[in-house]
Design a protein around this motif. Structure first.
Motif, PDB file in Angstrom:
ATOM      1  N   SER A 106      -3.987  16.483  -2.678  1.00 30.26           N
ATOM      2  CA  SER A 106      -5.078  17.181  -2.029  1.00 30.26           C
ATOM      3  C   SER A 106      -6.086  16.456  -1.530  1.00 30.26           C
ATOM      4  N   THR A 107      -7.043  16.734  -0.536  1.00 31.62           N
ATOM      5  CA  THR A 107      -8.088  16.102  -0.179  1.00 31.62           C
ATOM      6  C   THR A 107      -9.446  16.872  -0.996  1.00 31.62           C
ATOM      7  N   THR A 109     -11.628  18.887  -0.221  1.00 31.76           N
ATOM      8  CA  THR A 109     -11.472  20.322   0.192  1.00 31.76           C
ATOM      9  C   THR A 109     -10.425  21.111   0.840  1.00 31.76           C
ATOM     10  N   GLY A 110      -9.216  20.272   1.013  1.00 31.98           N
ATOM     11  CA  GLY A 110      -8.079  20.862   1.925  1.00 31.98           C
ATOM     12  C   GLY A 110      -6.767  20.611   1.171  1.00 31.98           C
ATOM     13  N   ALA A 111      -5.871  21.266   1.495  1.00 28.88           N
ATOM     14  CA  ALA A 111      -4.496  20.951   0.943  1.00 28.88           C
ATOM     15  C   ALA A 111      -3.804  19.425   1.176  1.00 28.88           C
ATOM     16  N   GLY A 112      -3.025  19.291   0.456  1.00 36.04           N
ATOM     17  CA  GLY A 112      -2.384  17.833   0.696  1.00 36.04           C
ATOM     18  C   GLY A 112      -0.926  18.203   0.258  1.00 36.04           C
ATOM     19  N   GLN A 137     -19.822  17.801  -0.221  1.00 36.38           N
ATOM     20  CA  GLN A 137     -19.959  18.894  -1.350  1.00 36.38           C
ATOM     21  C   GLN A 137     -21.339  19.002  -1.479  1.00 36.38           C
ATOM     22  N   PRO A 150     -13.517  22.505  -5.596  1.00 40.14           N
ATOM     23  CA  PRO A 150     -12.994  23.153  -4.442  1.00 40.14           C
ATOM     24  C   PRO A 150     -11.669  23.680  -4.948  1.00 40.14           C
ATOM     25  N   ALA A 152      -8.848  23.730  -3.242  1.00 40.86           N
ATOM     26  CA  ALA A 152      -7.660  22.805  -3.172  1.00 40.86           C
ATOM     27  C   ALA A 152      -7.341  22.031  -4.450  1.00 40.86           C
TER      28      ALA A 152
END
Length: 194
Positions: A106-107, A109-112, A137, A150, A152
């Motif tokens: 993942s990043t 804050t986001g999916a990976g 953040q 986060p 994610a």
């Protein structure tokens, strides 16, 4: 003013000396930074067989902090990153005779690609889960609304623990400047380092 307390490798260095060096690669500056890093890490949990890791194993490094240098530095860092290893690079060098793989998962804050990360975990003898916060953040002038990781990274952590099962240790390596709530990670983690 001198700095001498808690620095066994650097003795009685005046702060004025440190600030006069033009390069962040000076022996003096690197020594002080190294000592600060050593004293800044805290072993929060260590199961009976978690740490130290033995060289020569199949090691997976997973998480958004695992193969980056820039995200590891604080708000006030302005020098280049050319003399710093990533977590993955350093662990690869220390795992003599073994294999070390990296998957981001993942990043911040986001999916990976969680499936690639869980595949690496399943193939490994042990996993380092490198998660935390970066300047997106929290930073000078921008506070967080809560202390949670986060979402994610919470999802990545849950998937990593599931893929590892109960027989393969997952060592959580937290990289953060402010407090982070890790309640759901405490029990399944074999070890936690902040």
């Amino acid at each position: 003013t001198t700095y001498s307390q808690g620095a066994p490798y650097i003795h009685l260095i005046a702060f004025s000396v440190i600030s006069t060096y033009k390069s962040n690669k000076s022996l003096c500056t690197v020594g002080v930074a190294y000592e600060a890093a050593l004293q800044g890490m805290v072993l929060l949990k260590n199961g009976p067989t978690a740490l130290p890791l033995k060289p020569g194993i199949k090691l997976a490094v997973v998480g958004p902090m695992g193969n980056t240098v820039q995200l590891l530095f604080s708000d006030y860092e302005t020098a280049g990153f050319d003399n710093t290893d990533t977590i993955f690079t350093h662990l690869s060098a220390m795992n003599a005779g073994g294999t070390t793989t990296f998957e981001q998962g993942s990043t911040i804050t986001g999916a990976g690609n969680i499936s690639a990360a869980t595949a690496a975990v399943a193939a490994a003898d042990a996993t380092i889960l490198a998660i935390g916060l970066d300047k997106s953040q929290e930073h000078e002038g921008m506070d967080r609304k809560d202390t949670l990781l986060p979402a994610a990274q919470e999802a990545l952590a849950a998937a990593v623990f599931k893929a590892a099962g109960s027989s393969k240790p997952v060592i959580v390596l937290l990289c953060n400047g402010g407090a982070v709530s890790i309640d759901d990670l405490i029990t399944p983690a074999a070890a936690i380092i902040e």
